[in-house]
Design a protein around this motif. Structure first.
Motif, short mmCIF file in Angstrom:
data_model
loop_
_atom_site.label_atom_id
_atom_site.label_comp_id
_atom_site.label_asym_id
_atom_site.label_seq_id
_atom_site.Cartn_x
_atom_site.Cartn_y
_atom_site.Cartn_z
N UNK A 1 0.86 -1.24 0.09
CA UNK A 1 0.00 -0.01 0.00
C UNK A 1 0.77 1.04 -0.01
N UNK A 2 0.45 2.26 -0.74
CA UNK A 2 1.18 3.56 -0.91
C UNK A 2 1.24 4.44 0.53
N UNK A 3 2.11 5.02 0.98
CA UNK A 3 2.24 5.72 2.13
C UNK A 3 1.43 6.68 1.98
N UNK A 4 0.68 7.36 0.99
CA UNK A 4 -0.28 8.38 1.25
C UNK A 4 -1.61 7.90 1.41
N UNK A 5 -2.09 6.51 1.42
CA UNK A 5 -3.19 6.06 1.45
C UNK A 5 -3.88 6.54 2.96
N UNK A 6 -5.23 7.11 2.61
CA UNK A 6 -6.01 7.73 3.50
C UNK A 6 -7.27 6.95 3.83
N UNK A 7 -8.20 6.51 2.65
CA UNK A 7 -9.11 5.54 2.78
C UNK A 7 -8.77 4.29 1.93
N UNK A 8 -8.90 3.16 2.75
CA UNK A 8 -8.68 1.91 2.03
C UNK A 8 -9.85 0.94 2.21
N UNK A 9 -10.17 0.31 1.28
CA UNK A 9 -11.37 -0.63 1.12
C UNK A 9 -11.13 -1.97 0.84
N UNK A 10 -10.88 -3.00 1.69
CA UNK A 10 -10.46 -4.51 1.58
C UNK A 10 -11.75 -5.33 1.64
N UNK A 11 -12.95 -4.81 1.37
CA UNK A 11 -14.16 -5.44 1.57
C UNK A 11 -14.27 -6.68 0.36
N UNK A 12 -14.81 -7.75 0.67
CA UNK A 12 -15.31 -8.70 -0.02
C UNK A 12 -14.16 -9.16 -0.89
N UNK A 13 -12.99 -9.88 -0.02
CA UNK A 13 -11.97 -10.60 -0.61
C UNK A 13 -11.64 -11.87 0.10
N UNK A 14 -10.54 -12.41 0.16
CA UNK A 14 -10.23 -13.74 0.87
C UNK A 14 -9.32 -13.65 1.73
N UNK A 15 -9.22 -12.43 2.42
CA UNK A 15 -8.20 -12.29 3.40
C UNK A 15 -8.68 -12.96 4.77
N UNK A 16 -7.52 -13.54 5.48
CA UNK A 16 -7.82 -14.17 6.61
C UNK A 16 -7.25 -13.75 7.72
N UNK A 17 -5.98 -12.98 7.38
CA UNK A 17 -5.27 -12.16 8.35
C UNK A 17 -4.50 -11.18 8.03
N UNK A 18 -4.11 -10.20 8.92
CA UNK A 18 -3.14 -9.06 8.65
C UNK A 18 -2.15 -9.09 9.34
N UNK A 19 -0.69 -9.12 8.61
CA UNK A 19 0.34 -9.10 9.35
C UNK A 19 0.59 -7.95 10.25
N UNK A 20 1.25 -8.23 11.32
CA UNK A 20 1.56 -7.29 12.44
C UNK A 20 2.30 -6.04 11.73
N UNK A 21 1.88 -4.88 12.07
CA UNK A 21 2.59 -3.73 11.56
C UNK A 21 2.13 -3.48 9.87
N UNK A 22 1.12 -4.12 9.51
CA UNK A 22 0.83 -3.86 8.17
C UNK A 22 0.43 -2.38 7.86
N UNK A 23 -0.12 -1.49 8.88
CA UNK A 23 -0.66 -0.10 8.55
C UNK A 23 0.26 0.85 9.10
N UNK A 24 1.49 0.29 9.70
CA UNK A 24 2.19 1.35 10.57
C UNK A 24 2.96 2.34 9.64
N UNK A 25 2.97 2.18 8.39
CA UNK A 25 3.64 3.17 7.36
C UNK A 25 2.53 3.90 6.81
N UNK A 26 1.45 3.93 7.28
CA UNK A 26 0.39 4.64 6.63
C UNK A 26 -0.33 5.66 7.78
N UNK A 27 0.66 6.67 7.94
CA UNK A 27 0.23 7.79 8.91
C UNK A 27 -1.15 8.38 8.86
N UNK A 28 -1.55 8.49 7.28
CA UNK A 28 -2.62 9.22 7.03
C UNK A 28 -3.84 8.22 7.01
N UNK A 29 -4.01 7.21 7.04
CA UNK A 29 -4.87 6.06 6.88
C UNK A 29 -6.05 6.33 8.09
N UNK A 30 -7.00 6.76 7.56
CA UNK A 30 -8.23 7.35 8.23
C UNK A 30 -9.38 6.25 8.47
#
Length: 177
Positions: free
Chosen positions: A49-78
């Motif tokens: 994900x780009x560091x400038x990501x502010x809005x993120x939609x991951x709906x309707x996929x086949x995700x089962x987990x999120x790695x620890x720290x996955x969003x730490x590089x996204x300070x703008x993510x709201x």
């Protein structure tokens, strides 16, 4: 003036497309940042994900987990929409739970677990740390004040320290014969 505005929008669109992860669609926001839409792309893992990501939609996929720290590089993510994924609610999802708890607590009720059996069909918000598995730590249980047992243990250690100090002072204060 309209030509400059069109040129500015075109530059923003090119910049958004350049940073966008391959399976997703992105568009620049007026408030500086990106909206990254990965909805329904069959994802089994998070894309880069780009560091400038502010809005993120991951709906309707086949995700089962999120790695620890996955969003730490996204300070703008709201905002994060992580609904309608087959989440496996164990320690591997603890990071997502803590991130949502801090940033978007209302979203915790919309993220539902698919497995294991003890968590299936339950919102992530309802699961305690114990129910997420033996993570080596525990999330606070709903309705129980965090730290109560820590306070009791601290008070017991303090009393033991005072008793030991009193005994030491008594021994030192006695005259040597």
């Amino acid at each position: 003036m309209p030509a400059w505005g069109a040129l500015l929008l075109l530059c923003a669109a090119v910049e958004a497309a350049r940073d966008c992860p391959r399976p997703c669609a992105c568009h620049s926001l007026e408030s500086m940042g990106l909206s990254v839409d990965c909805r329904g792309r069959g994802l089994t893992a998070l894309p880069a994900l780009p560091g400038r990501t502010r809005h993120l939609c991951l709906a309707n996929n086949s995700l089962t987990s999120v790695p620890a720290g996955a969003f730490d590089h996204l300070p703008q993510l709201q905002t994060l929409d992580a609904t309608h994924n087959p989440w496996h609610c164990d320690c591997a999802l603890a990071y997502l739970r803590l991130w949502l708890e801090d940033r978007a607590p209302e979203a915790l009720l919309r993220v539902r677990c698919a497995s294991p059996a003890r968590a299936a069909r339950r919102p992530l918000a309802e699961l305690s740390g114990h129910e997420l598995g033996a993570c080596g730590w525990r999330l606070g249980s709903p309705g129980v004040r965090a730290g109560v047992w820590g306070d009791v243990a601290l008070a017991a250690v303090a009393l033991l320290g005072v008793a030991l100090l009193a005994g030491l002072l008594r021994t030192v204060a006695e005259p040597l014969a």
